[in-house]
Design a protein around this motif. Structure first.
Motif, mmCIF file in Angstrom:
data_model
loop_
_atom_site.group_PDB
_atom_site.id
_atom_site.type_symbol
_atom_site.label_atom_id
_atom_site.label_comp_id
_atom_site.label_asym_id
_atom_site.label_seq_id
_atom_site.Cartn_x
_atom_site.Cartn_y
_atom_site.Cartn_z
ATOM 1 N N SER A 300 -10.640 -4.282 -75.668
ATOM 2 C CA SER A 300 -11.967 -5.673 -76.647
ATOM 3 C C SER A 300 -13.001 -4.917 -76.727
ATOM 4 O O SER A 300 -13.574 -4.816 -77.921
ATOM 5 N N LEU A 301 -13.605 -4.183 -76.116
ATOM 6 C CA LEU A 301 -15.172 -3.888 -76.623
ATOM 7 C C LEU A 301 -15.402 -2.935 -77.610
ATOM 8 O O LEU A 301 -16.257 -2.797 -78.596
ATOM 9 N N CYS A 350 -0.519 -6.215 -83.467
ATOM 10 C CA CYS A 350 -0.692 -4.875 -82.356
ATOM 11 C C CYS A 350 -1.892 -4.754 -81.615
ATOM 12 O O CYS A 350 -2.329 -5.470 -81.086
ATOM 13 N N TRP A 351 -2.652 -5.471 -82.742
ATOM 14 C CA TRP A 351 -4.380 -5.324 -81.885
ATOM 15 C C TRP A 351 -5.055 -6.503 -81.523
ATOM 16 O O TRP A 351 -5.499 -6.469 -80.742
ATOM 17 N N ALA A 352 -4.010 -7.424 -82.244
ATOM 18 C CA ALA A 352 -4.403 -8.907 -81.417
ATOM 19 C C ALA A 352 -3.390 -8.862 -79.849
ATOM 20 O O ALA A 352 -4.447 -9.620 -79.232
ATOM 21 N N VAL A 353 -2.578 -8.567 -79.979
ATOM 22 C CA VAL A 353 -2.001 -8.844 -79.331
ATOM 23 C C VAL A 353 -2.414 -7.738 -77.508
ATOM 24 O O VAL A 353 -2.948 -8.105 -76.278
ATOM 25 N N MET A 354 -3.107 -6.402 -78.510
ATOM 26 C CA MET A 354 -4.030 -6.080 -76.683
ATOM 27 C C MET A 354 -4.694 -6.026 -76.773
ATOM 28 O O MET A 354 -5.186 -6.218 -75.361
ATOM 29 N N VAL A 355 -5.789 -7.206 -77.990
ATOM 30 C CA VAL A 355 -6.388 -7.400 -77.337
ATOM 31 C C VAL A 355 -7.220 -8.777 -75.512
ATOM 32 O O VAL A 355 -7.380 -8.410 -75.047
ATOM 33 N N TYR A 359 -8.007 -8.501 -71.996
ATOM 34 C CA TYR A 359 -9.040 -9.152 -71.325
ATOM 35 C C TYR A 359 -7.906 -9.914 -69.775
ATOM 36 O O TYR A 359 -9.162 -10.007 -69.234
ATOM 37 N N LEU A 360 -6.415 -9.770 -70.088
ATOM 38 C CA LEU A 360 -6.540 -10.306 -68.892
ATOM 39 C C LEU A 360 -6.329 -8.989 -67.533
ATOM 40 O O LEU A 360 -6.690 -9.747 -66.647
ATOM 41 N N HIS A 385 -5.850 5.109 -72.125
ATOM 42 C CA HIS A 385 -4.558 4.902 -72.485
ATOM 43 C C HIS A 385 -5.307 3.658 -73.915
ATOM 44 O O HIS A 385 -4.166 3.552 -74.609
ATOM 45 N N THR A 386 -6.896 3.634 -73.659
ATOM 46 C CA THR A 386 -7.224 2.600 -74.340
ATOM 47 C C THR A 386 -7.194 3.554 -75.930
ATOM 48 O O THR A 386 -6.905 3.108 -77.274
#
Length: 435
Positions: A300-301, A350-355, A359-360, A385-386
């Motif tokens: 996210s950052l 995919c990026w949206a799902v990863m963000v 968060y969770l 991993h990021t």
């Protein structure tokens, strides 16, 4: 695969470098009382027109037409209508141009002209400035001369009032790249005196130049490594992870170097961080925050700091106005804005799902991981991993084609986003129970 999309940045860098003397000249002329405000607007506009014709050739008309239409809409519509209509027109025009690229690449099976790539890139940046200006007018931050065309003023008076808008949409330091500069900031710079002190500018530009040289040196070394090795089509098992990481590193170095050059050009013209800002206006933020991007353990950052001005623009344009699924809508629009190639659609979703997973995962980790050795281990693992997930997304977005996307999805690299997807499902259920 679309490697030309990476290497077309080299001609852009040449054109940006050629614009440096004119940016410094503009900064120097701003110290002269005889250099009027209208003359400054005309200088920036003429420079933008000359740079567009030089870099894009006949394709420059694809940028001039929407800029002209945007000014007509801004000048003729009321504040409450201007954003919706300019947004619709600009995105329609840009989408038609991207469909022309699709037709050339996928139907005709021909490599598009490098000038056409540069034109599309400039058109995307124009969309940022058009929508940013229309939002400012809609929110009352900028007073627009709405209804001007219907008035009985003489044509020279109309043109004089419209000149700041034309100049902002086509001014040469931001035509081919650079952080998004708001119209308020642009107008304050043009109407004010030069704020770039010679000593400060010399050291700031020298430091950026050294950074660019360092990045270009690293890129040359990495290019040799990537060229000498196997590709994703020929790699085997865990070797594919190294291929993905090294190729994505080449993309990142190219973007970092390009962003620093764009930032330097804006600062040379006086539109950088040295310029004071208006009350309530967000400060100048360069696109490249290399240290944060390479050291963060949070996707996210990384997302907020990757191409920062664009991330801030997307947040203002889409995220803050979305009532349902704002994150998904923002990334879906980003895929549309980039051109809706198969790899881009897959990569941004995919990026949206990863963000969302990020968060969770970090929320639950902060609750249960207390000791510092475990936190250090956790940060190390999530950093690696990021970086690998970002490399996976970057290859999907940059390669764009279905054939390469199929190779990527069938490689060992898909393990990394799959882990986050599984954690997202597990933690989402647990969050629902807690609620």
């Amino acid at each position: 695969m679309g490697w030309l999309q990476l290497f077309f940045l080299h001609p852009v860098s040449l054109y940006q470098g050629a614009a440096f003397p004119f940016a410094l000249l503009f900064n120097y002329l701003c110290n002269m009382d005889s250099f009027s405000t209208n003359a400054r607007y005309l200088f920036l506009l003429a420079g933008g027109g000359a740079l567009a014709l030089t870099a894009m050739g006949s394709f420059a008309v694809l940028v001039f037409i929407p800029a002209l239409c945007a000014v007509v809409l801004i000048y003729s519509l009321g504040p409450q209508e201007v954003h919706r209509r300019t947004f619709f027109f600009q995105m329609t025009w840009q989408t038609l141009c991207h469909l022309g690229l699709h037709y050339t690449e996928y139907y005709l099976q021909e490599p598009p002209s490098t000038r056409f790539y540069i034109t599309l890139s400039s058109l995307m940046l124009l969309t940022q400035r058009v929508t940013s200006l229309s939002l400012d007018i809609c929110e009352g931050k900028v007073d627009a001369a709405s209804g001007g065309i219907r008035s009985r003023s003489f044509l020279p008076e109309h043109l004089c009032k419209a000149l700041p808008y034309f100049s902002y949409l086509l001014f040469f330091p931001a035509l081919l790249g650079g952080p998004l500069c708001s119209f308020q900031r642009f107008q304050a710079r043009v109407q004010g005196s030069s704020s770039l002190y010679p000593r400060h500018s010399f050291w700031a530009l020298t430091w950026r130049g050294l950074q660019i040289l360092g990045l270009e040196g690293l890129k040359a070394v990495l290019t040799g490594v990537v060229s000498a090795g196997v590709g994703l089509a020929d790699c085997q098992q865990l070797q594919c992870i190294y291929v993905m990481w090294s190729t994505a590193g080449l993309f990142k170095l190219t973007y970092y170097s390009h962003w620093l050059l764009d930032d330097s050009l804006l600062c040379a013209a006086g539109f950088g961080f040295e310029l004071g800002q208006s009350p309530g206006e967000e400060g100048y933020i360069p696109d490249a925050d290399i240290w944060t991007l390479e050291t963060t353990h949070r996707i996210s950052l990384f997302t907020r700091r990757w191409n920062q001005s664009t991330a801030r623009w997307l947040r203002r344009l889409i995220f803050q106005h979305s009532k349902a699924w704002p994150l998904l809508q923002t990334f879906a629009f980003s895929a549309w804005w980039h051109g809706l190639h198969p790899g881009q659609v897959f990569g941004f979703l995919c990026w949206a799902v990863m963000v969302e997973a990020d968060y969770l995962i970090h929320t639950f980790a902060n609750l249960f991981i207390r000791s510092w050795p475990l936190r250090l281990l956790y940060r190390t693992l999530t950093w690696a991993h990021t970086q690998l997930i970002i490399a996976y997304i970057m290859l999907a977005v940059e390669a764009r084609s279905l054939s390469f996307l199929w190779l990527l999805c069938n490689s060992y690299n898909s393990i990394f986003p799959m882990i986050y997807c599984i954690l997202l499902l597990l933690l989402a259920k647990r969050k629902y129970k807690f609620n």
